[in-house]
Design a protein around this motif. Structure first.
Motif, PDB file in Angstrom:
ATOM      1  N   ILE A  25       0.840  -1.205   0.000  1.00  0.00           N
ATOM      2  CA  ILE A  25       0.000   0.000   0.000  1.00  0.00           C
ATOM      3  C   ILE A  25       0.873   1.253   0.000  1.00  0.00           C
ATOM      4  CG2 ILE A  25      -1.608   1.347   1.418  1.00  0.00           C
ATOM      5  CD1 ILE A  25      -2.834  -1.396   2.267  1.00  0.00           C
ATOM      6  N   VAL A  26       1.906   1.267   0.838  1.00  0.00           N
ATOM      7  CA  VAL A  26       2.800   2.426   0.895  1.00  0.00           C
ATOM      8  C   VAL A  26       3.492   2.624  -0.453  1.00  0.00           C
ATOM      9  CG1 VAL A  26       4.922   3.306   1.943  1.00  0.00           C
ATOM     10  CG2 VAL A  26       3.129   2.368   3.388  1.00  0.00           C
ATOM     11  N   LEU A  27       3.907   1.536  -1.079  1.00  0.00           N
ATOM     12  CA  LEU A  27       4.559   1.661  -2.391  1.00  0.00           C
ATOM     13  C   LEU A  27       3.613   2.235  -3.443  1.00  0.00           C
ATOM     14  CD1 LEU A  27       6.729  -1.553  -2.522  1.00  0.00           C
ATOM     15  CD2 LEU A  27       7.539   0.796  -2.672  1.00  0.00           C
ATOM     16  N   VAL A  28       2.359   1.812  -3.403  1.00  0.00           N
ATOM     17  CA  VAL A  28       1.387   2.340  -4.366  1.00  0.00           C
ATOM     18  C   VAL A  28       1.098   3.815  -4.083  1.00  0.00           C
ATOM     19  CG1 VAL A  28      -1.022   2.163  -5.125  1.00  0.00           C
ATOM     20  CG2 VAL A  28       0.365   0.099  -4.907  1.00  0.00           C
ATOM     21  N   LEU A  29       1.021   4.183  -2.808  1.00  0.00           N
ATOM     22  CA  LEU A  29       0.744   5.577  -2.458  1.00  0.00           C
ATOM     23  C   LEU A  29       1.929   6.491  -2.753  1.00  0.00           C
ATOM     24  CD1 LEU A  29      -1.194   5.168   0.911  1.00  0.00           C
ATOM     25  CD2 LEU A  29      -2.129   5.751  -1.336  1.00  0.00           C
TER      26      LEU A  29
END
Length: 128
Positions: A25-29
């Motif tokens: 999720i952090v990578l996508v954000l």
């Protein structure tokens, strides 16, 4: 009765199941442009996993069991990231070779941090 959030988070498996999706999720954000930056972001989240895991060993009923299980799940986390991050790099079409994972050398410090926390807990209970 059900487990509280703290009791749930104390289990190394639950920590693993929380931090793997959190990493993605952090990578996508964050949407890093380069593959090296993606690995760096994943490594920072892994560092957070180590910190949470190390703090919670202080509350473990069976610290040596927690210690060994934590190291096992730490290796599982690294294997999962080794599979998921290259796929995410291809999907997000990031620049670079996608092979830079030097940040994950943090695993060297995980046993040391766990041992330090166990020593501090032992010292506290010997003093009290």
């Amino acid at each position: 009765m059900g487990l509280s959030v703290f009791e749930w988070l104390q289990k190394p498996l639950c920590q693993l199941l929380f931090f793997i999706p959190l990493t993605l999720i952090v990578l996508v954000l964050v949407r890093p442009v380069k593959a090296d930056n993606a690995w760096m972001v994943a490594g920072i989240v892994y560092g957070c996993f180590i910190v949470v895991n190390t703090i919670l060993v202080g509350f473990a009923d069976k610290p040596w069991y927690y210690f060994l299980i934590s190291l096992g799940f730490s290796v599982v986390y690294l294997i999962a990231m080794g599979v998921l991050i290259p796929g995410l790099i291809k999907i997000m079409k990031m620049e670079g070779s996608g092979e830079s994972a030097m940040i994950f050398l943090l695993i060297i410090y995980h046993p040391l941090a766990l041992m330090l926390m166990m020593f501090l807990k032992w010292t506290y209970f010997k003093m009290v």
